[in-house]
Design a protein around this motif. Structure first.
Motif, PDB file in Angstrom:
ATOM      1  N   UNK A  47       0.846  -1.189   0.000  1.00  0.00           N
ATOM      2  CA  UNK A  47       0.000   0.000   0.000  1.00  0.00           C
ATOM      3  C   UNK A  47       0.883   1.243   0.000  1.00  0.00           C
ATOM      4  N   UNK A  48       0.383   2.335  -0.568  1.00  0.00           N
ATOM      5  CA  UNK A  48       1.161   3.576  -0.546  1.00  0.00           C
ATOM      6  C   UNK A  48       1.341   4.095   0.882  1.00  0.00           C
ATOM      7  N   UNK A  49       2.370   4.875   1.067  1.00  0.00           N
ATOM      8  CA  UNK A  49       2.725   5.387   2.386  1.00  0.00           C
ATOM      9  C   UNK A  49       1.600   6.202   3.026  1.00  0.00           C
ATOM     10  N   UNK A  54      -0.970   9.296   6.748  1.00  0.00           N
ATOM     11  CA  UNK A  54      -1.808  10.476   6.584  1.00  0.00           C
ATOM     12  C   UNK A  54      -2.970  10.124   5.680  1.00  0.00           C
ATOM     13  N   UNK A  55      -3.867  11.001   5.548  1.00  0.00           N
ATOM     14  CA  UNK A  55      -4.991  10.788   4.650  1.00  0.00           C
ATOM     15  C   UNK A  55      -6.086  11.773   4.983  1.00  0.00           C
ATOM     16  N   UNK A  56      -6.959  11.954   4.041  1.00  0.00           N
ATOM     17  CA  UNK A  56      -8.125  12.800   4.236  1.00  0.00           C
ATOM     18  C   UNK A  56      -9.243  11.895   4.727  1.00  0.00           C
ATOM     19  N   UNK A  57      -9.828  12.233   5.851  1.00  0.00           N
ATOM     20  CA  UNK A  57     -10.831  11.362   6.451  1.00  0.00           C
ATOM     21  C   UNK A  57     -12.211  12.013   6.419  1.00  0.00           C
ATOM     22  N   UNK A  58     -13.207  11.161   6.551  1.00  0.00           N
ATOM     23  CA  UNK A  58     -14.576  11.661   6.674  1.00  0.00           C
ATOM     24  C   UNK A  58     -15.150  11.120   7.973  1.00  0.00           C
ATOM     25  N   UNK A  74     -13.549   5.979   6.375  1.00  0.00           N
ATOM     26  CA  UNK A  74     -13.100   6.274   5.011  1.00  0.00           C
ATOM     27  C   UNK A  74     -11.877   7.169   5.083  1.00  0.00           C
ATOM     28  N   UNK A  75     -10.850   6.795   4.351  1.00  0.00           N
ATOM     29  CA  UNK A  75      -9.633   7.594   4.265  1.00  0.00           C
ATOM     30  C   UNK A  75      -9.227   7.611   2.796  1.00  0.00           C
ATOM     31  N   UNK A  76      -8.814   8.771   2.308  1.00  0.00           N
ATOM     32  CA  UNK A  76      -8.370   8.827   0.913  1.00  0.00           C
ATOM     33  C   UNK A  76      -7.058   9.584   0.802  1.00  0.00           C
ATOM     34  N   UNK A  77      -6.420   9.410  -0.328  1.00  0.00           N
ATOM     35  CA  UNK A  77      -5.167  10.099  -0.578  1.00  0.00           C
ATOM     36  C   UNK A  77      -5.445  11.599  -0.637  1.00  0.00           C
ATOM     37  N   UNK A  79      -5.790  15.199  -1.720  1.00  0.00           N
ATOM     38  CA  UNK A  79      -5.894  15.861  -3.025  1.00  0.00           C
ATOM     39  C   UNK A  79      -6.119  14.883  -4.176  1.00  0.00           C
ATOM     40  N   UNK A  80      -6.478  13.631  -3.862  1.00  0.00           N
ATOM     41  CA  UNK A  80      -6.699  12.645  -4.913  1.00  0.00           C
ATOM     42  C   UNK A  80      -7.688  11.576  -4.443  1.00  0.00           C
ATOM     43  N   UNK A  81      -8.746  12.006  -3.786  1.00  0.00           N
ATOM     44  CA  UNK A  81      -9.704  11.062  -3.202  1.00  0.00           C
ATOM     45  C   UNK A  81     -10.356  10.150  -4.235  1.00  0.00           C
ATOM     46  N   UNK A  82     -10.601  10.651  -5.404  1.00  0.00           N
ATOM     47  CA  UNK A  82     -11.256   9.832  -6.421  1.00  0.00           C
ATOM     48  C   UNK A  82     -10.403   8.624  -6.806  1.00  0.00           C
ATOM     49  N   UNK A  83      -9.102   8.816  -6.883  1.00  0.00           N
ATOM     50  CA  UNK A  83      -8.222   7.767  -7.400  1.00  0.00           C
ATOM     51  C   UNK A  83      -7.797   6.743  -6.347  1.00  0.00           C
ATOM     52  N   UNK A  84      -7.597   7.164  -5.091  1.00  0.00           N
ATOM     53  CA  UNK A  84      -7.107   6.231  -4.074  1.00  0.00           C
ATOM     54  C   UNK A  84      -7.856   6.407  -2.761  1.00  0.00           C
ATOM     55  N   UNK A  85      -8.422   5.286  -2.284  1.00  0.00           N
ATOM     56  CA  UNK A  85      -9.200   5.300  -1.052  1.00  0.00           C
ATOM     57  C   UNK A  85      -8.974   4.022  -0.261  1.00  0.00           C
ATOM     58  N   UNK A  86      -9.188   4.116   1.038  1.00  0.00           N
ATOM     59  CA  UNK A  86      -9.235   2.949   1.915  1.00  0.00           C
ATOM     60  C   UNK A  86     -10.510   3.067   2.733  1.00  0.00           C
ATOM     61  N   UNK A  87     -11.215   1.957   2.867  1.00  0.00           N
ATOM     62  CA  UNK A  87     -12.369   1.899   3.762  1.00  0.00           C
ATOM     63  C   UNK A  87     -12.098   0.774   4.758  1.00  0.00           C
ATOM     64  N   UNK A  88     -12.295   1.073   6.036  1.00  0.00           N
ATOM     65  CA  UNK A  88     -12.051   0.115   7.107  1.00  0.00           C
ATOM     66  C   UNK A  88     -13.345  -0.124   7.861  1.00  0.00           C
ATOM     67  N   UNK A  89     -13.674  -1.398   8.091  1.00  0.00           N
ATOM     68  CA  UNK A  89     -14.800  -1.782   8.938  1.00  0.00           C
ATOM     69  C   UNK A  89     -14.211  -2.374  10.212  1.00  0.00           C
ATOM     70  N   UNK A  90     -14.542  -1.786  11.346  1.00  0.00           N
ATOM     71  CA  UNK A  90     -13.957  -2.190  12.623  1.00  0.00           C
ATOM     72  C   UNK A  90     -15.062  -2.418  13.642  1.00  0.00           C
ATOM     73  N   UNK A  91     -15.081  -3.612  14.242  1.00  0.00           N
ATOM     74  CA  UNK A  91     -16.048  -3.943  15.291  1.00  0.00           C
ATOM     75  C   UNK A  91     -15.351  -3.820  16.643  1.00  0.00           C
ATOM     76  N   UNK A  92     -15.601  -2.759  17.391  1.00  0.00           N
ATOM     77  CA  UNK A  92     -14.903  -2.550  18.664  1.00  0.00           C
ATOM     78  C   UNK A  92     -15.073  -3.694  19.667  1.00  0.00           C
ATOM     79  N   UNK A  93     -16.221  -4.351  19.666  1.00  0.00           N
ATOM     80  CA  UNK A  93     -16.474  -5.411  20.650  1.00  0.00           C
ATOM     81  C   UNK A  93     -15.582  -6.629  20.453  1.00  0.00           C
TER      82      UNK A  93
END
Length: 147
Positions: A47-49, A54-58, A74-77, A79-93
């Protein structure tokens, strides 16, 4: 009179920014446990650094699947959210963590997905939520994604 209005406007702006900062939504970068789990599942992935530093989050969304509540990050690169994104699903329990990294090649019109999880496999429901978050459907229709 103009000077008083400018001072009042300045104070109003400062108060607004302070309130905005106080009401920041939960984000992957501020949730240390979720962030640690993401680092574990992405450790051996190419994955890219920016995905690790870092990343832009929502705002975090919450989805219920079965009897588990998941936080969706949701986290994206920057200034380039359209091209590169990561989505994480996390269950705290249970600390169950799954994610998808998406890289879109505009010239080729292709999208490459890299799946990650700390489980034996990612359930179809979690995959659906992750993909829906990439496309914006989760944001637009959140009530439709509780299974």
């Amino acid at each position: 009179m103009i000077k008083k209005n400018l001072i009042a406007l300045g104070l109003f702006t400062i108060m607004g920014v302070t309130q905005l900062n106080a009401a920041q939504p939960n984000q992957l970068l501020s949730d240390k446990v979720a962030q640690a789990e993401f680092k574990k599942i992405s450790l051996n992935k190419a994955l890219p650094r920016w995905t690790k530093q870092e990343g832009t989050t929502s705002a975090t969304k919450t989805v219920n699947i079965g009897n588990k509540s998941y936080q969706i990050f949701n986290v994206c690169q920057p200034h380039n959210c359209f091209a590169e994104q990561v989505v994480v699903a996390y269950a705290p329990s249970t600390k169950e963590t799954s994610a998808v990294y998406s890289k879109f090649n505009e010239k080729m019109g292709t999208q490459q997905l890299t799946w990650m999880t700390n489980q034996a496999e990612i359930s179809i429901e979690v995959k659906t939520v992750l993909l829906s978050s990439l496309t914006g459907a989760l944001e637009n229709y959140p009530q439709k994604f509780n299974f």
